[in-house]
Design an enzyme around this catalytic site. Sequence first.
Site, PDB file in Angstrom:
ATOM      1  N   ASP A 407      25.997  35.980  -6.980  1.00  0.00           N
ATOM      2  CA  ASP A 407      25.753  35.522  -8.352  1.00  0.00           C
ATOM      3  C   ASP A 407      24.643  36.390  -8.934  1.00  0.00           C
ATOM      4  O   ASP A 407      23.965  37.121  -8.208  1.00  0.00           O
ATOM      5  CB  ASP A 407      25.331  34.051  -8.281  1.00  0.00           C
ATOM      6  CG  ASP A 407      25.167  33.407  -9.652  1.00  0.00           C
ATOM      7  OD1 ASP A 407      25.753  33.895 -10.640  1.00  0.00           O
ATOM      8  OD2 ASP A 407      24.435  32.393  -9.727  1.00  0.00           O
ATOM      9  N   GLU A 410      24.580  41.000 -12.358  1.00  0.00           N
ATOM     10  CA  GLU A 410      24.835  41.909 -13.502  1.00  0.00           C
ATOM     11  C   GLU A 410      23.867  43.086 -13.501  1.00  0.00           C
ATOM     12  O   GLU A 410      24.292  44.158 -13.958  1.00  0.00           O
ATOM     13  CB  GLU A 410      24.743  41.117 -14.808  1.00  0.00           C
ATOM     14  CG  GLU A 410      25.838  40.068 -14.979  1.00  0.00           C
ATOM     15  CD  GLU A 410      25.676  38.854 -14.064  1.00  0.00           C
ATOM     16  OE1 GLU A 410      24.529  38.577 -13.670  1.00  0.00           O
ATOM     17  OE2 GLU A 410      26.694  38.228 -13.731  1.00  0.00           O
ATOM     18  N   ASP A 484      29.868  31.054 -16.164  1.00  0.00           N
ATOM     19  CA  ASP A 484      29.453  29.752 -16.692  1.00  0.00           C
ATOM     20  C   ASP A 484      30.239  29.295 -17.914  1.00  0.00           C
ATOM     21  O   ASP A 484      29.750  29.331 -19.044  1.00  0.00           O
ATOM     22  CB  ASP A 484      27.959  29.782 -17.012  1.00  0.00           C
ATOM     23  CG  ASP A 484      27.123  29.997 -15.763  1.00  0.00           C
ATOM     24  OD1 ASP A 484      27.674  29.839 -14.651  1.00  0.00           O
ATOM     25  OD2 ASP A 484      25.940  30.335 -15.904  1.00  0.00           O
TER      26      ASP A 484
HETATM   27  O1  MIG Z   1      22.061  30.538 -14.118  1.00  0.00           O
HETATM   28  O2  MIG Z   1      23.004  29.364  -8.876  1.00  0.00           O
HETATM   29  O3  MIG Z   1      27.151  31.229 -12.723  1.00  0.00           O
HETATM   30  O4  MIG Z   1      27.820  29.250 -10.891  1.00  0.00           O
HETATM   31  O5  MIG Z   1      25.782  27.521 -10.053  1.00  0.00           O
HETATM   32  C1  MIG Z   1      22.133  29.774 -12.967  1.00  0.00           C
HETATM   33  C2  MIG Z   1      23.071  28.506  -9.960  1.00  0.00           C
HETATM   34  C3  MIG Z   1      22.521  30.633 -11.788  1.00  0.00           C
HETATM   35  C4  MIG Z   1      24.843  30.823 -12.342  1.00  0.00           C
HETATM   36  C5  MIG Z   1      26.222  30.745 -11.792  1.00  0.00           C
HETATM   37  C6  MIG Z   1      26.525  29.335 -11.403  1.00  0.00           C
HETATM   38  C7  MIG Z   1      25.528  28.871 -10.390  1.00  0.00           C
HETATM   39  C8  MIG Z   1      24.121  28.983 -10.962  1.00  0.00           C
HETATM   40  N1  MIG Z   1      23.867  30.371 -11.356  1.00  0.00           N
END
Ligand code: MIG
Length: 789
Positions: A407, A410, A484
Amino acid sequence: MQEGSAAILPDQENELKQQPYKRIGSLVSHTFHQQEALELQCEHGFVSVLFYRDDIVRILMNPKETPQKQSTLAVVKERENVELTLTENEHNLTLSSSKLTLNINRAPVTIAIYDQDGRVLVEETEHGMAFNSKQEVISFKKMDANDHFYGFGEKTSFLDKRGEKMTMWNTDVFAPHNPEIDALYQSIPYFMTIRNGQAHGIFLDNPAKTVFDMKSSTEQYSMKAERGQLDYYIFAGPTPKDVLEQYTAITGKMPLPPKWALGYHQSRYSYKNEQEVRALVQTFKEKRIPLDAIYLDIHYMDGYRVFTFDEDRFPNPKQLMQELKDEGIHVVPIVDPGVKEDPEYFVYQEGVKDDHFCKYIDGTIYHGDVWPGNSAFPDFTKAEVRKWWGDNHTFYTDLGIEGVWNDMNEPAVFNETKTMDVKVVHDNDGDPQTHGELHNLYGFLMGKATHEGLKEQINGKRPFLLTRAGFAGVQRYATVWTGDNRSFWEHLQMALPMCMNLGVSGVPFCGPDVGGFAHDTNGQLLARWTQFGTFTPYFRNHSELHSLPQEPWQFGETYEKVIKKYIEQRYVWMPYLYTLFQEASVTGTPVMRPLVLEYPNDKHTFNLSDQFMIGSDVIVAPILTPDTYHRVVYLPEGRWVNYWTNEKLEGGKHHLVEAPLDTLPIFVKEGAVITHGAVKRSTETKEEQLTVHVYPKEGETSTFTYYEDDGRTYGYESGEFYTCKIEAAIDNEQVNITMNVENDGYQPDWKAVKFIVHGVADHVKVTVDGKEQVTEVNAKGCVQTNLQR
Ligand code: MIG
């Protein structure tokens, strides 16, 4: 921050004005050697043309010097020797392979590309290739009135991207995804044009910010890169599937995933401790709802430090993993790229000591604010760093973990720009480039590091990696979820074209958070979304910290029943889906397809965004609005059979179909063969019997080649797989079915096969491999027969 009307003040107009572009001008000289590039020197720029195959050509333009031929790591294909001929006259040069012809106009230099039948595929307008004082490079192409555009990776809005302008810049977008948000987490600067039933494609291999403008004019479109060179590939087609084969020859194919990755997955931000995880698994078990994986979001870590567990919440991860494994359930922990700045934390220590982090030109480490607070970021552009990062995953694999979730790659940073400073200088294996030049590769390279590390560590088993960010070629390493989204019906609607276009962009294994991530879902939305999820290649329910819990049972029995039924359906369809995944891993044709991929001549399919196909014989038409129990479905040419009722429907027209809450409309093409399995606890449960559904069509032999292997290892690479060609034909009140094993390198578990023949009179006789079978008519009016192996 919410914008007000101040955002559109009249005096801001000038700032928005574009810099004028300068054309590369006329041809000054050229050189050509067979098997090398055709190099053009123009008045104001340099162009190279290289063939990769007969049907794939690469074009580069650099305003200052002969183009650099080094590709990004998105490209896996080496150039093949292609027989080329060059002819010249005073107006132009013509370079041809057996499949493509480039016509290069001398003054000014513009390129038109034709297929073997002389049909123009891509033709530059008079502006051709150009650049401006901001170092941007751009190419203008003619747009035909019949052009329709697909692909572009993960984009909001409808299926056909004609009339859209799209920016590629990997961005963490928590604000609601909507049609004006054109840069999301993934950047796949690739698209396919379908024009009069034929297809060709373009891939712009530039990881800086790029913009595709199919909107500002109806006569031309452009593709622009903010930095670097123009470096693009043209794929000759002529069918949409050919283009996908060509594009995935360049950027690689999805490896066959482990079967457990195709099961139903449950996630939540976060299941915070061992007790919660155990209770969750227990509830699935009690309610007999199938489950293959659960996810550990950021709360499992010690202060959000990657490669750690919080000792209070997860005192004994090893034991927990073992218990879940015994239940047939996999655990997938989240791993973010940000490494907490903490001199007492081993990952930070190692990263600093061994020079693994992203730095500024003066050698200072770049730090940005993410979950753990101030953090450093591994420089994944360096092979050594990828190895280090991959190796760190023994922390998880030693516990029996075989899947990881990437996650924030980017990379997301909590600041105004939402990402890393573009002035950071990446090592890029000794060819330093700024973050601005390489931004869109960061998540892809993290995926490469992670996938390769896991693969090395899990003893010949197939790893699973889920990623939010990526670039062209991401399919080689990871499954993509679309970030998200929210629990809005609009976001359920949007997920269809988004995933279809990801499939057209070479990423067959993708899906949205089922039920919606942010905001509160409700029973009906979750039920309808789960119905859709049954057929999204990736099937995970995930929701955010502050939202209502959204496990299958959270909204009462009525909904739970429906949700359970469709999770079960996932397992029923698994033998069919798995065969399609195998096909995708070999051909690049996605599992989930827009209808236009199969019916490129049918105008009703061009922008059909609310229904899709699974393989080439099944149409799925989910309900996408509240309190809706009917919908219109478009069925293309041929005859179609309602999966639930066996009603036959004529194709080439729209139908109004019923869809009570427990019904997801599904249609099977007459002439199809579909393989089904049983409802299971997880993909770990053995398949006792294969069910073969036959939808015979007069005058045609139905064919389906069924695929199976152990679902876990790479044994299939050395022949350990099973394929069986199933054929069925109806002839004078008799259905003849044959099953010919084509590869028996693997022995399936099932010992019996059930054949169900749909839509025939109940006295019809059935033969299997020439022997007449005892048949019965089942409750649905289908003729059925059982066979022991
Ligand atoms: O902005 O790890 O897209 O699936 O649950 C929060 C917490 C960071 C973003 C991910 C989301 C995940 C969340 N992460």
